[in-house]
Design an enzyme around this catalytic site. Sequence first.
Site, PDB file in Angstrom:
ATOM      1  N   ASN A 109      31.513  70.235  61.711  1.00  0.00           N
ATOM      2  CA  ASN A 109      31.339  68.846  62.148  1.00  0.00           C
ATOM      3  C   ASN A 109      29.898  68.356  61.959  1.00  0.00           C
ATOM      4  OD1 ASN A 109      33.978  69.096  62.804  1.00  0.00           O
ATOM      5  ND2 ASN A 109      33.684  69.089  65.029  1.00  0.00           N
ATOM      6  N   THR A 154      26.125  20.747  43.645  1.00  0.00           N
ATOM      7  CA  THR A 154      26.687  20.997  44.970  1.00  0.00           C
ATOM      8  C   THR A 154      28.133  20.542  44.871  1.00  0.00           C
ATOM      9  OG1 THR A 154      26.150  18.818  45.850  1.00  0.00           O
ATOM     10  CG2 THR A 154      24.465  20.515  46.120  1.00  0.00           C
ATOM     11  N   HIS A 155      29.018  21.230  45.562  1.00  0.00           N
ATOM     12  CA  HIS A 155      30.461  20.949  45.460  1.00  0.00           C
ATOM     13  C   HIS A 155      30.947  21.056  44.009  1.00  0.00           C
ATOM     14  CE1 HIS A 155      30.075  19.136  49.548  1.00  0.00           C
ATOM     15  NE2 HIS A 155      28.916  18.740  49.056  1.00  0.00           N
ATOM     16  N   SER A 276      41.227  38.791  22.861  1.00  0.00           N
ATOM     17  CA  SER A 276      42.585  38.662  23.376  1.00  0.00           C
ATOM     18  C   SER A 276      43.526  39.348  22.406  1.00  0.00           C
ATOM     19  CB  SER A 276      42.942  37.184  23.500  1.00  0.00           C
ATOM     20  OG  SER A 276      44.333  37.008  23.434  1.00  0.00           O
ATOM     21  N   LYS A 282      39.777  34.008  21.028  1.00  0.00           N
ATOM     22  CA  LYS A 282      39.243  34.220  22.370  1.00  0.00           C
ATOM     23  C   LYS A 282      38.073  35.199  22.407  1.00  0.00           C
ATOM     24  CE  LYS A 282      40.652  32.992  25.923  1.00  0.00           C
ATOM     25  NZ  LYS A 282      41.887  33.309  26.650  1.00  0.00           N
ATOM     26  N   ASN A 284      36.383  36.709  25.723  1.00  0.00           N
ATOM     27  CA  ASN A 284      36.549  36.635  27.175  1.00  0.00           C
ATOM     28  C   ASN A 284      35.412  37.303  27.947  1.00  0.00           C
ATOM     29  OD1 ASN A 284      39.018  35.311  26.856  1.00  0.00           O
ATOM     30  ND2 ASN A 284      40.134  37.249  26.717  1.00  0.00           N
ATOM     31  N   GLU A 289      34.445  38.957  35.026  1.00  0.00           N
ATOM     32  CA  GLU A 289      35.710  38.858  35.774  1.00  0.00           C
ATOM     33  C   GLU A 289      35.987  40.130  36.559  1.00  0.00           C
ATOM     34  OE1 GLU A 289      39.019  36.803  33.346  1.00  0.00           O
ATOM     35  OE2 GLU A 289      37.499  37.402  31.901  1.00  0.00           O
ATOM     36  N   TYR A 316      34.282  64.413  67.077  1.00  0.00           N
ATOM     37  CA  TYR A 316      34.856  64.448  65.740  1.00  0.00           C
ATOM     38  C   TYR A 316      36.381  64.362  65.795  1.00  0.00           C
ATOM     39  CZ  TYR A 316      36.264  65.940  61.091  1.00  0.00           C
ATOM     40  OH  TYR A 316      36.851  66.001  59.847  1.00  0.00           O
ATOM     41  N   LYS A 324      35.169  59.362  53.127  1.00  0.00           N
ATOM     42  CA  LYS A 324      34.528  59.760  51.870  1.00  0.00           C
ATOM     43  C   LYS A 324      34.934  58.961  50.637  1.00  0.00           C
ATOM     44  CE  LYS A 324      33.667  64.178  53.740  1.00  0.00           C
ATOM     45  NZ  LYS A 324      34.281  63.683  54.998  1.00  0.00           N
TER      46      LYS A 324
HETATM   47  N1  ARG Z   1      36.557  68.053  55.516  1.00  0.00           N
HETATM   48  C1  ARG Z   1      36.164  67.679  56.836  1.00  0.00           C
HETATM   49  C2  ARG Z   1      35.709  66.219  56.848  1.00  0.00           C
HETATM   50  O1  ARG Z   1      35.402  65.721  55.840  1.00  0.00           O
HETATM   51  C3  ARG Z   1      35.029  68.526  57.293  1.00  0.00           C
HETATM   52  C4  ARG Z   1      34.944  68.650  58.771  1.00  0.00           C
HETATM   53  C5  ARG Z   1      36.060  69.438  59.265  1.00  0.00           C
HETATM   54  N2  ARG Z   1      35.963  69.667  60.647  1.00  0.00           N
HETATM   55  C6  ARG Z   1      37.026  70.049  61.362  1.00  0.00           C
HETATM   56  N3  ARG Z   1      36.831  70.220  62.633  1.00  0.00           N
HETATM   57  N4  ARG Z   1      38.185  70.214  60.826  1.00  0.00           N
HETATM   58  O2  ARG Z   1      35.683  65.569  57.853  1.00  0.00           O
END
Ligand code: ARG
Length: 464
Positions: A109, A154-155, A276, A282, A284, A289, A316, A324
């Site tokens: 953790n 503006t607008h 295109s 075209k 583009n 975009e 945790y 992630k």
């Molecule tokens: N892969 C876990 C995460 O990204 C790591 C921490 C895991 N901790 C646990 N108590 N299972 O959060």
Amino acid sequence: MSQIRGRFNKSADKSVQEYTQSIDFDFRLGAVDILASIAHAKMLAKQGIISRKEMKQIVGGLESIAEEIEQDKFDFKPELEDIHMNIEARLIEKIGDVGRKLHTARSRNDQVATDMRLFLMGAILITISAIRELENAIIEIAGKHLNTVIPGYTHLQRAQPVLLAHHLLAYFEMLERDINRFWDCMDRTSILPLGSGALAGVAYQIDREFVAKELGFDEVSQNSIDAVSDRDFILEYEFAAALCMMHLSRLSEEVILWSSAEFDFIELDDAFTTGSSIMPQKKNPDVAELARGKTGRVYGNLVALLTTMKGLPLAYNRDMQEDKEGLFDSIGTLLSTLDVFTGMLKSLHVKTDKTESVAKQGYMLATDIADYLAKKGEPFRSAHEKTGKLVRYAIEKDKALNQLTIKEYQKFSSLFDKDVYNITVASSIAARDHIGGTAKSQVAKQIARAEEILKDYYAEESKG
Ligand code: ARG
């Protein structure tokens, strides 16, 4: 060691392994995980928790794993769940039982929180440097267009003439705020959680300040429960990234509009456009975009994590593993957008004849006429009204303002004199001569200031 199964009679079901594993995306943390483990091992030895000899074996093992990862020779195993367990298992495989000592006075953790912070500290620096590159491109084009006039809107209605450089430098200001936000995020990211253990701290005499210094953190966290539960720093990056993408998206919108036949202000370089599959004529503006489109997913990543976090009790919870992919995606999307934008802007061609001629049309000098009357003593509100009537009259006669005779002018105010013909696009721009105004001398000052900011940044950079 395959999994942490001491307490269980069975191994985890295959579906559970697949569902819970994070190695598919947290492999990106390999390098920082190893850095943090090396600092941790050194601290354990310094504090006499492991021997110096053990520390050296551990550090040597970790360094060779770092090489394996760098050279793409590391075999990431999903059954080992995440990057932390993958590296630890490989360490034990390499150096034997002494590798099992690395996880003393540590939990995954505080480990994962440390890794994420270390990773993000690097990403923030890279992000800032990419924004600087784009700023550079903006200043470069602005410098070339200190005499190019465009209609300001503006607008999305033609409003007042401005220098193209002035318009572009508005984006420099936005990007400056973005950079400040990323630095600000750095302040709250550069705090070491390691030593918080699972949540309560650890039962060893550790030296957290030593680890912080080894890893380049500014300070150590003050509450172990908060330290392992906190993902604010990730949210802050995601917000700063979302806002920066919003700025790029607004610029995208202008690039798209300006390169349309309706505006025809700019032409994108062939290398930054696509064709295109059916319409041969075209060209583009797909880069702009897509930048506009990708802004949506960067917002999405922010909202997703805010939502993930909102119901979590301390400390945790596994939900937090969901921090992630969104972060990695936001970093990747922002960096690639900044990069391609820099190239697109540097190579675009401005059709100055077109912008110039359009800037002369559309009664954009009406404000200057009202100002003219106000400067001769007419209260601005009534000057505005009289000029409004004058414009309506001109539209009805299908004339530009400077095509009206002085007699016609004087129907609307006796204050009009021949010098009203001195009001031109050039005089309008030159009149806005104060900090922040579009007068050429002021815009030149903006450029000089921007160049100074970049010079200081690159000087700092070269010092390392
Ligand atoms: N892969 C876990 C995460 O990204 C790591 C921490 C895991 N901790 C646990 N108590 N299972 O959060």
